[in-house]
Design a protein around this motif. Structure first.
Motif, PDB file in Angstrom:
ATOM      1  N   ILE A  70       0.841  -1.188   0.000  1.00 41.28           N
ATOM      2  CA  ILE A  70       0.000   0.000   0.000  1.00 41.28           C
ATOM      3  C   ILE A  70       0.883   1.248   0.000  1.00 41.28           C
ATOM      4  O   ILE A  70       1.896   1.309   0.697  1.00 41.28           O
ATOM      5  N   GLY A  71       0.491   2.227  -0.800  1.00 44.03           N
ATOM      6  CA  GLY A  71       1.260   3.470  -0.884  1.00 44.03           C
ATOM      7  C   GLY A  71       0.870   4.253  -2.118  1.00 44.03           C
ATOM      8  O   GLY A  71      -0.246   4.112  -2.635  1.00 44.03           O
ATOM      9  N   ASN A  72       1.801   5.071  -2.600  1.00 43.05           N
ATOM     10  CA  ASN A  72       1.538   5.943  -3.745  1.00 43.05           C
ATOM     11  C   ASN A  72       2.625   5.781  -4.794  1.00 43.05           C
ATOM     12  O   ASN A  72       3.820   5.919  -4.474  1.00 43.05           O
ATOM     13  N   ILE A  73       2.229   5.504  -6.036  1.00 43.35           N
ATOM     14  CA  ILE A  73       3.162   5.522  -7.158  1.00 43.35           C
ATOM     15  C   ILE A  73       3.307   6.962  -7.625  1.00 43.35           C
ATOM     16  O   ILE A  73       2.314   7.662  -7.848  1.00 43.35           O
ATOM     17  N   THR A  74       4.553   7.414  -7.764  1.00 47.29           N
ATOM     18  CA  THR A  74       4.802   8.811  -8.109  1.00 47.29           C
ATOM     19  C   THR A  74       5.457   8.999  -9.480  1.00 47.29           C
ATOM     20  O   THR A  74       5.411  10.103 -10.026  1.00 47.29           O
ATOM     21  N   LYS A  75       6.074   7.956 -10.030  1.00 50.57           N
ATOM     22  CA  LYS A  75       6.760   8.112 -11.316  1.00 50.57           C
ATOM     23  C   LYS A  75       6.974   6.740 -11.951  1.00 50.57           C
ATOM     24  O   LYS A  75       7.124   5.732 -11.265  1.00 50.57           O
ATOM     25  N   ALA A  76       6.965   6.714 -13.286  1.00 50.74           N
ATOM     26  CA  ALA A  76       7.334   5.511 -14.042  1.00 50.74           C
ATOM     27  C   ALA A  76       8.357   5.907 -15.100  1.00 50.74           C
ATOM     28  O   ALA A  76       8.246   6.974 -15.721  1.00 50.74           O
ATOM     29  N   THR A  77       9.356   5.054 -15.295  1.00 54.34           N
ATOM     30  CA  THR A  77      10.433   5.331 -16.251  1.00 54.34           C
ATOM     31  C   THR A  77      10.586   4.149 -17.190  1.00 54.34           C
ATOM     32  O   THR A  77      10.855   3.023 -16.752  1.00 54.34           O
ATOM     33  N   LEU A  78      10.404   4.394 -18.485  1.00 52.21           N
ATOM     34  CA  LEU A  78      10.632   3.370 -19.502  1.00 52.21           C
ATOM     35  C   LEU A  78      12.113   3.323 -19.823  1.00 52.21           C
ATOM     36  O   LEU A  78      12.732   4.358 -20.100  1.00 52.21           O
ATOM     37  N   ARG A  79      12.700   2.127 -19.779  1.00 52.50           N
ATOM     38  CA  ARG A  79      14.128   1.968 -20.056  1.00 52.50           C
ATOM     39  C   ARG A  79      14.313   1.208 -21.370  1.00 52.50           C
ATOM     40  O   ARG A  79      13.838   0.083 -21.518  1.00 52.50           O
ATOM     41  N   LEU A  80      14.997   1.847 -22.306  1.00 56.24           N
ATOM     42  CA  LEU A  80      15.289   1.248 -23.605  1.00 56.24           C
ATOM     43  C   LEU A  80      16.745   0.824 -23.681  1.00 56.24           C
ATOM     44  O   LEU A  80      17.593   1.318 -22.940  1.00 56.24           O
TER      45      LEU A  80
END
Length: 235
Positions: A70-80
């Motif tokens: 439980i918590g908060n997602i703050t960012k997502a980063t796609l890695r190529l």
């Protein structure tokens, strides 16, 4: 459970293949405000080469899924990775990442609750990401442009365009914002959008045909809207 999906807004070329390494998620566990943690979710298949041009007409690519506390997602980063190519006819052209950059991020705000499945959608806009820098010989610049958002609260617009031999770009426009997509081989296109009223602009990408517009396309949360079929007219 958090599910990570890749969708695409393809451009005019035959295909674009990227090396997909995975996605890094930043989140703040409940009760630990200010303490940001990171978790890398790899793209599991051994073959990391993904033809993102095929992700049209509602097709999506599952990248990964993982249980989170439980918590908060703050960012997502796609890695190529570095092995990215554009194909036109039988010829392939390397797409070099700018300054060796491999990570491309977007801010999120998703509050995770127990017993609920959440979708994180990464929309890879090839129309904006790839530009022709010279025509003879043909060369391109590659600046990956992404929209990263939660699937919560969205509605869907689906429509169709003919003739299916064309490769038009379809834009969903609201105020000063726009998203683009293309259609699949049967002429179908799909948008996942926030609720509201949109204008759909169809650019045939062919000077023999006239552009068309659909006004006041209404998007409702959790529902699918079927837009009027568009038949592009010759000039």
């Amino acid at each position: 459970m958090v599910n990570i999906f890749l969708v695409d807004a393809p451009a005019q070329w035959d295909s674009v293949v990227v090396e997909l390494r995975g996605v890094e998620i930043e989140f703040v566990p409940s009760g630990r405000e200010g303490q940001v943690e990171s978790m890398f979710l790899p793209y599991e298949p051994g073959n990391k080469q993904v033809n993102v041009s095929l992700l049209v007409g509602g097709d999506i690519l599952p990248i990964s899924r993982r249980e989170f506390q439980i918590g908060n997602i703050t960012k997502a980063t796609l890695r190529l990775g570095e092995n990215n190519f554009l194909y036109q006819g039988e010829r392939g052209y390397p797409l070099r990442l700018p300054n060796g950059q491999t990570d491309f991020s977007g801010d999120l705000s998703i509050r995770l609750e127990p017993g609920i499945s959440y979708d994180v959608i990464i929309d890879f806009d090839l129309e904006k990401s790839i530009k022709t820098t010279q025509t003879n010989p043909l060369a391109f610049s590659f600046q990956p442009t992404l929209d990263i958002y939660s699937g919560i609260g969205l509605g869907t617009v689906q429509g169709s365009i003919s003739p299916t031999t064309l490769q038009p770009a379809i834009y969903a426009i609201r105020d000063s914002d726009s998203l683009s997509t293309h259609m699949n081989a049967s002429g179908t296109y799909v948008f996942r959008l926030e609720p509201g009223s949109y204008t759909l602009f169809i650019d045939p990408k062919d000077e023999a045909y006239v552009a068309d517009t659909l006004l006041n396309v209404q998007v409702t949360e959790g529902q699918r809207t079927t837009a009027d079929r568009v038949t592009l007219s010759r000039r």
